[in-house]
Design a protein around this motif. Sequence first.
Motif, PDB file in Angstrom:
ATOM      1  N   ARG A  38       0.782  -1.113  -0.085  1.00 52.42           N
ATOM      2  CA  ARG A  38      -0.099   0.086   0.196  1.00 52.42           C
ATOM      3  C   ARG A  38       1.044   1.165   0.020  1.00 52.42           C
ATOM      4  O   ARG A  38       0.186   2.386  -0.067  1.00 52.42           O
ATOM      5  N   GLY A  39       1.977   1.097   0.135  1.00 51.53           N
ATOM      6  CA  GLY A  39       2.945   2.242   0.164  1.00 51.53           C
ATOM      7  C   GLY A  39       3.060   3.173   1.284  1.00 51.53           C
ATOM      8  O   GLY A  39       3.553   4.233   1.489  1.00 51.53           O
ATOM      9  N   LEU A  40       2.516   2.273   2.369  1.00 48.47           N
ATOM     10  CA  LEU A  40       2.616   3.176   3.861  1.00 48.47           C
ATOM     11  C   LEU A  40       3.946   3.133   4.392  1.00 48.47           C
ATOM     12  O   LEU A  40       4.328   4.190   5.184  1.00 48.47           O
ATOM     13  N   TYR A  41       4.590   2.060   3.982  1.00 44.95           N
ATOM     14  CA  TYR A  41       5.905   1.997   4.877  1.00 44.95           C
ATOM     15  C   TYR A  41       7.187   1.710   3.668  1.00 44.95           C
ATOM     16  O   TYR A  41       7.004   0.834   2.910  1.00 44.95           O
ATOM     17  N   ARG A  42       8.142   2.448   3.800  1.00 47.47           N
ATOM     18  CA  ARG A  42       9.403   2.016   3.110  1.00 47.47           C
ATOM     19  C   ARG A  42      10.410   1.794   3.782  1.00 47.47           C
ATOM     20  O   ARG A  42      10.883   2.869   4.736  1.00 47.47           O
ATOM     21  N   GLY A  43      11.219   0.775   3.757  1.00 48.81           N
ATOM     22  CA  GLY A  43      12.448   0.567   4.501  1.00 48.81           C
ATOM     23  C   GLY A  43      13.735   0.788   3.943  1.00 48.81           C
ATOM     24  O   GLY A  43      13.610   1.254   2.468  1.00 48.81           O
ATOM     25  N   THR A  44      14.735   0.400   4.463  1.00 52.82           N
ATOM     26  CA  THR A  44      16.241   0.544   4.044  1.00 52.82           C
ATOM     27  C   THR A  44      16.825  -0.824   4.178  1.00 52.82           C
ATOM     28  O   THR A  44      16.678  -1.317   5.109  1.00 52.82           O
ATOM     29  N   THR A  45      17.802  -0.815   3.235  1.00 55.63           N
ATOM     30  CA  THR A  45      18.559  -2.114   3.352  1.00 55.63           C
ATOM     31  C   THR A  45      19.809  -2.024   2.571  1.00 55.63           C
ATOM     32  O   THR A  45      19.723  -1.243   1.301  1.00 55.63           O
ATOM     33  N   SER A  46      20.907  -2.617   2.694  1.00 52.53           N
ATOM     34  CA  SER A  46      21.910  -2.596   1.934  1.00 52.53           C
ATOM     35  C   SER A  46      22.232  -3.910   1.192  1.00 52.53           C
ATOM     36  O   SER A  46      23.127  -3.943   0.288  1.00 52.53           O
ATOM     37  N   LEU A  47      21.387  -4.887   1.587  1.00 49.17           N
ATOM     38  CA  LEU A  47      21.601  -6.207   1.106  1.00 49.17           C
ATOM     39  C   LEU A  47      20.248  -6.843   0.812  1.00 49.17           C
ATOM     40  O   LEU A  47      19.521  -7.113   1.836  1.00 49.17           O
ATOM     41  N   VAL A  48      19.958  -7.719  -0.308  1.00 44.65           N
ATOM     42  CA  VAL A  48      18.826  -8.451  -0.419  1.00 44.65           C
ATOM     43  C   VAL A  48      19.362  -9.861  -0.877  1.00 44.65           C
ATOM     44  O   VAL A  48      20.088  -9.809  -1.617  1.00 44.65           O
TER      45      VAL A  48
END
Length: 477
Positions: A38-48
């Motif tokens: 729904r686009g309410l939360y956007r996270g961060t990461t340096s690795l998938v």
Amino acid sequence: MTTIIPSPELIASFTDIVGPGNALTAPTEIAPYLVESRGLYRGTTSLVLRPGSVEEVSQIMKLASQTRTPIVPQGGNTGHVAGGVPREGKTDVVLSLERLNRIRDIDPVGNVIVADAGCILADIQKAADDIDRLFPLSLGSEGSARIGGNLSTNAGGTAVLAYGNMRQLCLGLEVVLPTGEIWDGLRRLKKDNTGYDLRDLFIGAEGTLGVITGAVLKLFPKPRGHQVAFAGVKSVEDALALFERASSLCGPALTGFELMPRLGIEFTTRHIHGVRDPLETAHPWYALIDISTPDSAESAERMVESLLETGIADGFIENAVIAQNDAQRKALWHMRESMSPAQKPEGGSIKHDVSVPVSSIPAFMAEADAIVTKAVPGARICAFGHVGDGNIHYNISQPVDADTQAFLGRWREVNAIVHAIVLKYNGSISAEHGIGQLKRDELAAIRSPIEIGLMQRIKHAFDPAGIMNPDKVLRQD
């Protein structure tokens, strides 16, 4: 909890496990894994990380445990509560199960299918259909949702009334623990009273206790008769009376009973291509009735006709139509499944996935409507859902010409209003979507201290380092 920012050396160690092509670090590659549906939360990461085997998942978790690296398991990323996306500004590593997509075995005699957690739900349905069996879980996102996520959220869908949710549809699990140990619980037994039911701890845990990598799922004989009817009714009370009549008349053949408002029909016919109003005249409410019988199409037809005849005679139904072929049956269900996306062109929508006792649905709806429209004048309430299991998607579209961001800025306020009424009727603030990040703090506020304490003890017992999907379901300080 102290975490270590993934260093180049640590990223290289993770990469060695899955191979360079399955350790994503480029921002463009990572981007789809960072935002919930729904686009309410956007996270961060340096690795998938995209492991290709259970053994690789085990190695990843061993390394994560040794280095105290937070891991966020992710399936199809179709959830609605931000349970499968990394936190913002943290050091989470996303563990995508999308490459674990093998059907390991299918047994038409035992009526089971054994599958990797990364299998897409629609592929499981097709595999069952290919051997003349049914896997009944059905969701609007079934073309991209994955079995591991369905299990981790204890998904329900439209057939819970007849078949139950994922907890009822699963016989056994394979799980990689935070330590990297592999629990092989892929049992195919319908009767097994040997100790604590570990399976049920992991189902619905939203990846906070371990990584589900495989499952034994129940299959069912395919119905030989299937019919769908669409009825216009004048009130929620009449819809509930019709449901009671359908339950008595049809018994286990009643596989679906959906409630929809007039506003929802208007939204779908306005915005969803190919959808049309099945009835010539407008009605305040509608019921979609799905009947499946084991013997023949004729028996399903007779059952639906009998139900509609008695419903009209007793005044529960104002008008109704019966699907004449499979295309019409699919069209009626498509209209129901399109009700949520049809709200998007109308502007902001504040959504609720709640449940109340079935008999309390009319009272809950009346009270919620009155209080919400008083708090938000002009709010357009589009409440629909699964009457048979008490699950109502109580969605509220913004007033016409209102400022969308200002309206959405009241999300928490409106949630609190609706959830207070839900709790008054001894209901649940999350019927089938889970808790994730969206409802985590509300869960802590509404559950008793002993319940939260027991959950925390379970979490600590399985994940003492606190690396499994941290800050989902329960807050971690």
